[in-house]
Each structure stands twice: as C-alpha cells, then as structure tokens.
Write a protein that holds these residues in place. Structure first.
Motif, PDB file in Angstrom:
ATOM      1  N   ARG A 302       0.835  -1.193   0.000  1.00 17.56           N
ATOM      2  CA  ARG A 302       0.000   0.000   0.000  1.00 17.56           C
ATOM      3  C   ARG A 302       0.872   1.246   0.000  1.00 17.56           C
ATOM      4  O   ARG A 302       1.811   1.362   0.783  1.00 17.56           O
ATOM      5  N   ARG A 303       0.511   2.140  -0.896  1.00 20.46           N
ATOM      6  CA  ARG A 303       1.209   3.418  -0.994  1.00 20.46           C
ATOM      7  C   ARG A 303       0.229   4.425  -1.590  1.00 20.46           C
ATOM      8  O   ARG A 303      -0.811   4.037  -2.142  1.00 20.46           O
ATOM      9  N   PRO A 304       0.518   5.725  -1.509  1.00 25.34           N
ATOM     10  CA  PRO A 304      -0.404   6.715  -2.095  1.00 25.34           C
ATOM     11  C   PRO A 304      -0.532   6.530  -3.603  1.00 25.34           C
ATOM     12  O   PRO A 304       0.462   6.417  -4.323  1.00 25.34           O
ATOM     13  N   TYR A 339      -4.651   5.018  -0.491  1.00 22.75           N
ATOM     14  CA  TYR A 339      -3.566   4.162  -0.024  1.00 22.75           C
ATOM     15  C   TYR A 339      -3.905   2.732  -0.414  1.00 22.75           C
ATOM     16  O   TYR A 339      -4.746   2.083   0.215  1.00 22.75           O
TER      17      TYR A 339
END
Length: 463
Positions: A302-304, A339
C-alpha cells in the motif's frame, strides 16, 4: 482462522453463561424445596406449642368441682398479658357455654361443638381441644391465623434470603471457577486468531490443557491443508496466466497486422477483426489481473495512489471517463490519494470498466468516496432482484455460478485491502453504480488492528 477463534470464544461464553444459569436455577429449586419442608416443620412446631400450652394451662386450672369464683381466680392467674389477641384459651362446659377465658379470647366458643385434638375454627383460629375430667368441660387453646402466617413468613423470608445468598455466592464462585477453567480455551482462541497458516515458519504452540490438545492439532492440521490448497491454486492460476500471456500477445500483434492489411472495401471483415482484437485485449487484461491478484507469497504494498492518473492509464477503447471535480489534477480540489496496492487496484478497476463496456456502457463517471471510488456507468443497469442476488453473492463470497470473473476479482481486491465492493442503481437514472472501498492501512488505525494478510484468500477469511 479468525472465524475459528470467534467460535472458540463463543463456546466459552455460552458455557460460562450456562453454568451461571444452572447455578441460579439450582439455588431457586433448592430454596423452594427447603421452603416446603420448613413450612411443614413450622406448622408442626406451632401445633406442638399449642399442645404444650394446653397441658400447662390445664395443670393450673382447679378441679371441675371447684366453685366458679375459684375458677375465675385461676383464669386471672393464667391469663395472658392484656392486649394479646393472637393467642387465647377458654374453658367450655357441656352446654357450650364459656366458663372462663383469657382476657382477649372470644366470648363465644371457638368451636361450634366439642372437639378434641387439632382443628380450625370458622373464624380462622388454629384450635387444640383438651378434655377436662368427667364433667364434659373442654379446654380450647388457640392461635390466630395472623400469628401463624407471621411466623411462617419470618421463617420463609429468612430461608429465601439465606438460599439467595448461598445461590449468588455459589454462582459467583462457580463462574470464577469456570472462567479459570476456560482461560486456556481463551488463550488458544487468541493463538488461533493470530496464527497465519500461510507462514510455513510458524505453528500453533502446544495447548496448555491436555483436553485442548486434540482441538489444537485439528486446527493446525486444517490450517496446513488450507495453506497447501491455496498455494496449489495460486501456482495453477499463475502458471495458466503466464502460459496465456505470450499467445495473447501474439494474437494481438497478428490481429493488428490483419487490420492494417484489410482492404477498405471489406468493412465487415474489418469490424470482425476489430471485435476480435478487443476481445483478445479483454482476455489479456483478465490474465494480467489474475497474475497480479494471485501472485504467490507477496503481501499487498500500500502506498499513495492517484486514482485519476491510474484510471487514465487503463486502455479502454470506446469508453469515456468523466471525473468528479475532486479528481482534477490541477488546483486545490485535487483528490486525496488512495492508499492501495497500485497493481491490484489497477486490475480491479480494469475489470470493472471492462464489465461496463461489455454490458453496453459508453460513459463512466468516477466519484471519490471515503477511502475508495464509485464508478457510475450509463448502461442498461441490472434488475433489482438480480442486483440483490449479486450483492448477496459478494457479501457471502459465494462467487461460483453467481457472479462474473470481473466482479469477483474486484471484490477480492477490495477485501485484500480490508474493504468491500457494493452494487447499486445509478443515481442519475439508468445504469449501475459500483462502489469499491478500501480499508485504512494498519499504521493509520487507532485500534492497532492488523492489516489484511497476503493475497485475496487471507483477506477473504476475515469477514
């Protein structure tokens, strides 16, 4: 595994509650049994008191031949204290006349005719009759109903209070004991809840109680078989997807060449080739989604993610995307990033958009929702009954034979992020609204909950 842990905790709670109710019920039944016995014993004690009082009074009375004045003097000697109306006595002659009596005794005979032994008067007195000599006189010693009920009430109240205290104390002690005995079960439940069968390096610790060891072994074996089954399915899907990618790429290249070489006058052949290439492109997207979704042994990353840029990079010929104002890439109204795992989210959105195209949509509006996206198409929509059945299939994860591959993959991606997929009618009239929500990352949760596990299977088991 979380379902198994919840089931173990539920069993422990029901067992503790059952023991508490058994203790309370047993205490009440014991109190009832004691009360019935006490009531009988109190009646016997009060009757014995009447009989003893009659013997005492008869011993103080003079002989029947004595003059009435002497009898009156004896009555004054043995009379009860003035004002007592719950215990009385009287001497009745053969003619049913009261010869002497206690100060508060009735002026009329307690019984309508001579009767020896214990009996009840019409006025509610409990009477004991004792014959005096041969003159036909009889001594009545009586106790009022109020006195007997008061005595019985005092004893009953004391019995019930004692039984209640004993029952509550016993139930409390029993519940504490049950909790102490169920503590190993709670510990096993917590161990099961945090156990990941997909991690081959971990195993459930030995059970603290011998009785729980078979349960622990069964859960561990079930997790091992489940993990093995999941690995096999992932391997099969990944192998099949890899095997399909090269032929599909070759098909797309050949179809592209065929379209360029197709003569302009052969418009029907050109259209068929174009539809074939579009179908091959959809199949390629499905294969890519399967590869992304079922990759073995990799947790979601998960990341922006900028949803507008991500959607713009998904090739979807013949479909127009309209973004809500919050999705503009310039200015202060730019949407907050999601996210998510970019690859998984791309696979899910590609399948949802492909579904919209295949069902006649030409335009899809994209809106931002709390931790997710809502896609609203202008297609024909779905009938309410069918829509409800699809939503139920998604909620229960009963995909087989009830949902298409696109909805299934999108729902699995949402669940892998701790979210859900929801279907509904379009708010603009005809069409379908699909809401894909994503759970918050573990580092943003206030309760410290653990993030979804690796792959869609681990997320799918957390209902």
């Amino acid at each position: 595994m979380s379902r198994t842990a919840a089931a173990v905790q539920s069993i422990g709670a029901r067992l503790s509650s059952a023991l508490l109710w058994i203790a309370v019920t047993w205490g009440l039944l014991a109190a009832l049994a004691v009360w019935l016995v006490v009531e009988h014993e109190v009646d016997e004690l009060l009757d014995d008191a009447l009989i003893a009082s009659a013997g005492l009074i008869s011993g103080l009375l003079p002989d029947a031949a004595t003059q009435d004045a002497v009898l009156r003097q004896a009555a004054a000697t043995v009379s009860l204290a003035p004002g007592s109306s719950r215990f009385s006595w009287q001497v009745v002659d053969r003619g049913e006349h009261v010869v002497i009596r206690s100060s508060r005794a009735p002026t009329e005979p307690l019984l309508p005719r001579h009767r020896e032994g214990l009996s009840h008067s019409p006025e509610g007195w409990r009477v004991y009759g004792l014959a005096l000599g041969r003159e036909g006189r009889i001594l009545y010693v009586a106790q009022s109903r109020e006195e007997r009920l008061e005595a019985l009430g005092d004893v009953t109240l004391g019995t019930l209070v004692a039984a209640l205290l004993v029952g509550v104390g016993g139930a409390t002690a029993l519940r504490r004991r049950a909790r102490r005995e169920l503590l190993p079960l709670d510990q096993l439940s917590a161990q099961v809840q945090h156990h990941d069968p997909m991690d081959s390096g971990t195993a459930l610790p030995p059970a603290e109680r011998v009785e729980l060891q078979p349960i622990r072994d069964a859960i561990d074996e079930l997790g091992r078989r489940l993990a093995q089954r999941i690995r096999q399915e992932r391997a099969v899907v990944a192998h099949a997807a890899h095997a399909l990618r090269t032929p599909l790429a070759g098909m797309d290249a050949q179809l592209a060449v065929a379209l360029r070489e197709c003569p302009p006058e052969a418009s029907g052949t050109h259209q068929r080739l174009q539809r074939t290439r579009e179908a091959a492109a959809r199949l390629a997207r499905v294969v890519t989604a399967l590869l992304t979704l079922f990759r073995s042994g990799v947790d979601i990353e998960r990341r922006p993610v900028d949803a507008a840029e991500l959607l713009a990079d998904i090739p979807m010929p013949g479909l127009r995307l309209d973004f809500a104002p919050a999705f503009t890439t310039e200015g202060p109204t730019r949407a907050e990033p999601l996210y998510a795992d970019a690859d998984l989210l791309t696979a899910a959105l590609a399948n949802l958009l492909d579904n919209a195209v295949r069902h006649g949509a030409r335009q899809v509006s994209v809106e931002s929702v709390d931790a997710g996206l809502r896609l609203i198409d202008d297609g024909p929509g779905i009938e309410p009954a069918r829509l409800q059945a699809l939503q139920q299939a998604l909620d229960t994860q009963a995909y087989e034979g009830r949902t298409g591959l696109g909805l299934m993959l999108a729902d699995l991606v949402a669940r892998a992020h701790g979210g859900r997929l929801s279907l509904g009618p379009s708010p603009y009239g005809c069409g379908l609204a699909v809401t894909l929500t994503l759970g918050e990352p573990a580092d943003q949760r206030d309760d410290g909950a653990v993030a979804a596990g690796s792959g869609p299977y681990s997320a799918g088991t957390q209902r």
